[in-house]
Design a protein around this motif. Structure first.
Motif, PDB file in Angstrom:
ATOM      1  N   SER A  18       0.835  -1.210   0.000  1.00  0.00           N
ATOM      2  CA  SER A  18       0.000   0.000   0.000  1.00  0.00           C
ATOM      3  C   SER A  18       0.867   1.257   0.000  1.00  0.00           C
ATOM      4  O   SER A  18       2.058   1.220   0.315  1.00  0.00           O
ATOM      5  CB  SER A  18      -0.927   0.007   1.218  1.00  0.00           C
ATOM      6  N   ASP A  46      -7.675   0.486 -10.256  1.00  0.00           N
ATOM      7  CA  ASP A  46      -8.700   0.381  -9.218  1.00  0.00           C
ATOM      8  C   ASP A  46      -9.996   0.912  -9.815  1.00  0.00           C
ATOM      9  O   ASP A  46     -10.170   2.121  -9.943  1.00  0.00           O
ATOM     10  CB  ASP A  46      -8.291   1.200  -7.995  1.00  0.00           C
ATOM     11  N   PRO A  93      -2.020   0.961  -3.278  1.00  0.00           N
ATOM     12  CA  PRO A  93      -3.395   1.250  -2.880  1.00  0.00           C
ATOM     13  C   PRO A  93      -3.467   2.274  -1.744  1.00  0.00           C
ATOM     14  O   PRO A  93      -2.678   2.224  -0.803  1.00  0.00           O
ATOM     15  CB  PRO A  93      -3.922  -0.106  -2.404  1.00  0.00           C
ATOM     16  N   TYR A 104      -8.113  -4.233  -6.925  1.00  0.00           N
ATOM     17  CA  TYR A 104      -6.961  -3.819  -7.719  1.00  0.00           C
ATOM     18  C   TYR A 104      -6.707  -4.905  -8.752  1.00  0.00           C
ATOM     19  O   TYR A 104      -6.313  -6.018  -8.415  1.00  0.00           O
ATOM     20  CB  TYR A 104      -5.742  -3.570  -6.812  1.00  0.00           C
TER      21      TYR A 104
END
Length: 146
Positions: A18, A46, A93, A104
């Motif tokens: 992330s 996304d 993310p 994703y």
């Protein structure tokens, strides 16, 4: 076929991938690339980011003779493009807090000829450019929430 050793299809991405947790790209493996492929591209988006899908990673020019990429690496021969955050390369993310998990989509495309893109392509630009060049593809999906 596309897979990762770090997460299973439709499972939660580990936090180190992330934006807040290390912002390192996950390892990926692929196989069954057609002999006629001239290049591979890796495209991560996304679709849950609102009205427009968010681009997290775009790598073009990947050697069709490659079979994957290490964690935090760039695929053999690959050129990284700007992501939706405005930086070149992987953008991990970072969905809004307290939302349902976002998905994703990691997509690998085998192309019969090189992709032509504008200087700072968005998700629609990539999809348009792929429309008549794709000969095979693979997808693996990770999820993430904060």
């Amino acid at each position: 076929m596309l897979r990762s050793t770090a997460f299973n299809d439709h499972d939660l991405l580990p936090g180190r991938f992330s934006r807040e947790g290390g912002n390192v790209s996950p390892p990926l493996e692929w196989s069954q690339v057609p002999d006629s492929a001239e290049e591979l591209i890796l495209f991560v988006e996304d679709p849950d980011a609102g009205k427009n899908p968010f681009l997290h990673w775009l790598v073009t020019g990947i050697s069709p003779h490659s079979n994957g990429v290490d964690e935090g690496g760039v695929p053999l021969g690959g050129r990284e493009w700007p992501n939706g955050f405005g930086a070149t390369g992987w953008g991990g993310p970072h969905p809004p807090q307290h939302e349902d998990p976002h998905r994703y989509f990691f997509r690998l495309y085998a192309l019969e000829r090189p992709l032509e893109l504008p200087e700072a392509p968005g998700v629609p630009d990539v999809r348009r450019a792929l429309s008549d060049k794709e000969i095979a593809s693979g997808t693996v999906v990770g999820t993430f929430y904060r």
